[in-house]
Design a protein around this motif. Structure first.
Motif: not given
Length: 472
Positions: A183-191, A344-347
């Motif tokens: 499982p891999a949750h995505r989050k907004p990319a940082p600067n 999308d939600d996993s590796i």
């Protein structure tokens, strides 16, 4: 007068007009059934589209033991943007048959063409004959694994699915292909600064027969990159390593975001390249790492997912695990991490475990699944095929070897190979079955460079028709 290889090649040309990727063999199965009807031969077709065509013995040989000719009808379609609608454009170049821009389908189209040429000939001497053609051999072997116990009568099998011209394949490792998803949750990319890390130039190869040749998997190179990292904190946007589940990964790409500047990234790549040169300079000299700036991505995966992935990769064997004590220079057990991809939600991670000892294959596969489970992953067994080994001193294999010697003037090697063949399912399903696997020289199958040496087609064809006569 028996048919020549010209007829075999004509049938192969017909076959190559029928697209036949794995899981989509319906049109080839139709073609085989229509061929049987045209020749007034009986046939059966099962729910997996496997087809067996039966031909009576040459008059006077009705009491001979039934012989089975085995092939598969699917092929690995490489270089085709639309494999369901792309016929193969083959040509001859300096004694080799090749294809324009795609895989050729000689694996296993040449063997199937030989079997069909035998079916249509009234001149070849043979006993009762069954020609069986299976489906999905290249991507899971679901056709062979689902055969009914009454689908075949014969117990002596000539398998024409071989690429080793000077060899009778007398055994193959068992294999377990597993798909794992962490499982891999995505989050907004940082600067930060964005970089594309590429691994390329590796030889790759078959994850069975090439597994002990010292080739560098891009998976191994990626593990080394992160194990020796001098980078400050970084975030992973995407991972795409490997080309096929059953291949040693020859390339890969990772996109990261970090506060580090380009000079530090290139220093890291230099460190990895020095390690690659020291470790693989003589066996895989072109594998290398390079770094370049790239466009920003919208999201990254959470750090916990990447840490879970790295924890798994450090615990899962990659490459040769054990050499055989009984078979000279033969790998007994191995594992290959074929592909790693962010979804999308996993590796996604694929592992292909092989062994000549089924219990060892099963145990290693379980250990790998347990490691992935501890990381929160779900695991799925896509294919599990049993190992297979023949008695090389059997009368059947000795007759096959003698036929090579008498027809071609040389005796072939008898070798058990560290790849998986359908034969294991046949041995499991049909008690007392014996299998000899032979074929022409096919180089770089499953690639746009696939080619078959024409002179070896003629040689194997002559061996085949003489062997059928002796068996009758």
């Amino acid at each position: 007068m028996t048919p020549t290889t010209e007829r075999v090649l004509q049938i192969f040309k017909e076959l190559n007009q029928i697209p036949r990727p794995s899981h989509h063999e319906e049109r080839v199965a139709d073609y085989l059934c229509q061929t049987a009807e045209k020749l007034h031969l009986s046939y059966k077709r099962d729910k997996e589209n496997c087809v067996v065509i039966s031909k009576p013995a040459t008059p006077g040989h009705e009491n001979a033991e039934p012989i089975v000719l085995l092939n598969h009808m699917d092929m690995v379609c490489v270089g085709m943007s639309d494999p369901l609608n792309t016929p193969i454009d083959a040509y001859v170049d300096n004694g080799w048959m090749k294809a324009h821009g795609t895989s050729l389908g000689a694996d296993n189209g040449i063997g199937l063409s030989m079997a069909l040429a035998v079916l249509e000939s009234n001149e070849i001497v043979h006993g009762p004959l069954e020609v069986i053609t299976t489906t999905n051999e290249e991507d899971g072997m679901s056709g062979a694994s689902q055969l009914s116990k009454d689908f075949l009568v014969g117990r002596k099998v000539i398998n024409l699915d071989s690429e080793d011209y000077d060899t009778i394949t007398t055994g193959a490792a068992g294999a377990c292909l597993q798909f794992h998803r962490i499982p891999a949750h995505r989050k907004p990319a940082p600067n930060g600064n964005w970089y594309r890390i590429r691994f390329e130039g590796g030889l790759g190869g078959h994850s069975g027969v090439d597994i002990n040749k010292g080739r560098c998997s891009a998976v191994t190179a990626a593990i080394q990159l992160f194990n020796s990292s001098i980078l400050p904190s970084f975030h992973i946007a995407s991972i795409n390593i490997g080309e096929a589940n059953a291949s040693i990964a020859s390339s890969g790409e990772i996109i990261i975001c970090t506060s580090a500047d380009e000079a530090l990234l290139k220093e890291q790549a230099t460190t990895v390249n020095q390690w690659l040169d020291e470790r693989y300079g003589s066996t895989d000299p072109s594998m290398h790492c390079n770094v370049s700036p790239c466009e920003p991505q919208e999201t990254v995966i959470d750090d916990e997912a990447f840490e879970a992935l790295m924890s798994c990769l450090k615990q899962i064997p990659q490459g040769m695990v054990k050499m055989s004590d009984t078979m000279t220079d033969t790998v007994e057990t191995s594992n290959n991490i074929g592909r790693i991809m962010t979804e999308d939600d996993s590796i996604f991670v694929s592992t292909h475990t092989r062994s000549f000892i089924d219990s060892e294959m099963e145990e290693l596969s379980r250990r790998i699944a347990d490691v992935m489970h501890e990381a929160g992953a779900e695991s799925e067994t896509v294919m599990s095929a049993p190992a297979w080994q023949e008695d090389q001193q059997s009368a059947f294999l000795q007759m096959t070897s003698d036929t090579f010697l008498d027809v071609l003037g040389w005796r072939p090697r008898m070798v058990a190979m560290h790849f998986v063949l359908e034969a294991g399912f046949f041995v499991e399903r049909y008690p007392g079955i014996q299998i000899a696997s032979i074929g022409p020289r096919i180089v770089e199958p499953h690639s746009t460079s696939e080619r078959v040496e024409l002179s070896t087609i003629d040689d194997i064809w002559r061996v085949l028709i003489e062997l059928l006569s002796r068996l009758a």
